[in-house]
Write an enzyme that holds these catalytic residues in place. Sequence first.
Site, mmCIF file in Angstrom:
data_model
loop_
_atom_site.group_PDB
_atom_site.id
_atom_site.type_symbol
_atom_site.label_atom_id
_atom_site.label_comp_id
_atom_site.label_asym_id
_atom_site.label_seq_id
_atom_site.Cartn_x
_atom_site.Cartn_y
_atom_site.Cartn_z
ATOM 1 N N ASP A 25 55.705 48.573 28.183
ATOM 2 C CA ASP A 25 55.037 47.383 27.643
ATOM 3 C C ASP A 25 55.041 47.470 26.121
ATOM 4 O O ASP A 25 54.682 48.510 25.551
ATOM 5 C CB ASP A 25 53.601 47.338 28.188
ATOM 6 N N ASP A 33 58.024 44.837 29.731
ATOM 7 C CA ASP A 33 58.766 43.659 29.285
ATOM 8 C C ASP A 33 60.183 44.043 28.859
ATOM 9 O O ASP A 33 60.540 45.226 28.792
ATOM 10 C CB ASP A 33 58.017 42.954 28.157
ATOM 11 N N ASP A 102 69.156 41.574 39.570
ATOM 12 C CA ASP A 102 68.676 41.529 40.953
ATOM 13 C C ASP A 102 68.498 40.071 41.336
ATOM 14 O O ASP A 102 67.682 39.364 40.742
ATOM 15 C CB ASP A 102 67.335 42.271 41.044
ATOM 16 N N ASP A 203 69.428 40.932 47.040
ATOM 17 C CA ASP A 203 68.298 41.252 47.898
ATOM 18 C C ASP A 203 68.539 40.762 49.327
ATOM 19 O O ASP A 203 69.054 39.657 49.524
ATOM 20 C CB ASP A 203 67.042 40.580 47.308
ATOM 21 N N GLU A 245 71.644 44.628 49.535
ATOM 22 C CA GLU A 245 70.626 45.311 50.329
ATOM 23 C C GLU A 245 70.803 44.873 51.780
ATOM 24 O O GLU A 245 70.708 43.693 52.085
ATOM 25 C CB GLU A 245 69.224 44.952 49.835
ATOM 26 N N HIS A 319 62.220 50.803 44.310
ATOM 27 C CA HIS A 319 60.913 50.153 44.126
ATOM 28 C C HIS A 319 60.186 49.925 45.448
ATOM 29 O O HIS A 319 58.998 49.622 45.439
ATOM 30 C CB HIS A 319 61.109 48.814 43.412
ATOM 31 N N ASP A 320 60.882 50.045 46.569
ATOM 32 C CA ASP A 320 60.270 49.836 47.885
ATOM 33 C C ASP A 320 59.995 51.134 48.630
ATOM 34 O O ASP A 320 59.464 51.100 49.740
ATOM 35 C CB ASP A 320 61.190 48.973 48.765
#
Length: 542
Positions: A25, A33, A102, A203, A245, A319-320
């Site tokens: 950030d 960001d 993505d 995705d 994915e 991230h999952d």
Amino acid sequence: MLDKTKKDWWKSAVAYQIYPKSFQDTTGSGVGDLQGIIKRLDYLKTLGIDVIWLSPVCASPQVDNGYDISDYRAIDPMFGDLDDMRQLIQEGKKRGIGIMMDLVLNHSSDQHRWFLEAKTSRDNPYHDYYVWRDGTPDAFPNDMQATFGGPAWEWVPEVGQYYFHQFAPQQPDLNWENPALRREIYDMILWWMEQGVEGFRLDVIDQIAKEPDNKITNNGPRLHEFLRELSAETFQKGCLVTVGEAWGADIPRAKLYSAPDGSELSMVFQFEQMVLDQQPGKDKWDLAPLPFVKMKQSYARWQQGLHGCGWNSLFLDNHDLPRIVSRWGDDGEYRVQSAKLLATMLHGMQGTPYIYQGEELGMTNVRLPLEQYQDVEIHNMYKKRLAEGYPEEEILRSIYAKGRDNARTPMQWNGQENAGFTTGTPWLPVNPNYTSINAEAALADPDSVFWYYKKLIALRKEYPVFVEGDFTLLEEEHPQLFVYRRSTKNEQILVVCNFSGTDVSWSLPGEWTTAEMLISNYPSQVQKTLRPWEATILHRAL
């Protein structure tokens, strides 16, 4: 620096996934960001990566952390704007680092202008951009359930129909049967290619050919037809890396996805290994010990099954998924050794490796009070299982082990307040171990996980066998050792990993006793006893 004008350049590349919300950030908002990523590009150049897979930064109401896109050609204001994105692309190129966007092509946000138009009238040209079925307010078209819980159908009184959504109700599924929709998607991708992006991660791409009337969500009959058209209209017009994915991928399907002629994608993310540590036939929250021998056999099947006729993606974290060192390693006494071992095991294989932010530091899972978790999936599961009578302790144990927020805690840059991630209040709490596990400390320690990853990345560029060699699994039934050989006609490597916290008696095969040690997580050569979490790669010319 890789020559990215060469076809298949991505076979020698190493990618790094950034979850922008949690990376850096620069405004004090508590949310990462694009300027924060720009600020850290030199760190990534030092690591040696070639591509950044950027989790979604397009405009979004953030119902599912950006995987609900409301404008594919705009940047969400929380991350910056298009000028910031263009600057990131250009600054990355200066350092030999490309941007892989993505894209969510299976569904949009319900705030996308297409859907806002679609739900006004059955006659609206955008109505057919989505999947609708007739019904009545008290009778669903069928009993299909959404992945995030609840029915997969949502009633819209204005048109007297239900729309289909495989995820949250705010994520209506797109209708790929409609050529006009497909054309809009292709034009959008070509526009991003003009902006200078070097690839796309797609995705849940195996769900675009859904047939809800037949209760088919992934691997629908027209899937590969749609992908071939998508590729011909977009990806094949540039020298891109593309990865889909595909939770439902098996080896025969992966051969189609990653065919060497480039007719579909460069590769897919498949998850066969990632579902092994759950109870058979149940979901990820039903924990089970990792069946180690099955895991080795699974990797071997994929390595051998795609060799010469497809391409593997190699990953342990994203991230999952929870942090791999907490999942398959030892995040206590042997955190550093086991983090290095897991990297050795993966980077020695054939495929394109993906490093998830913080993986190169050996970041670990976190335990938070329930109210501090931000992930909708965690809260939905908690309510559902509590109502079903599961003990709260068991539910929390599952969250601590498999919750997606384990991977989403802020990047740990230094030992200062909020780990150097933000001067504000972080959107998700920082893991308390940031005071000892952080990038500043890792860069200052020549024996850190970071420098080990850097060396692994360099080896892939130096020795062709990492990219080209075939795969032979050794010690197939051994309960603690993962040993494999990669071979070309000119050279071989031997990868030896002791997946345990105890000493294991084992001797090198005779032909390897004089081989060169390329890398090891212990300072000396493999002895007759492998030490806890010991990992080594040996090399010999033929």
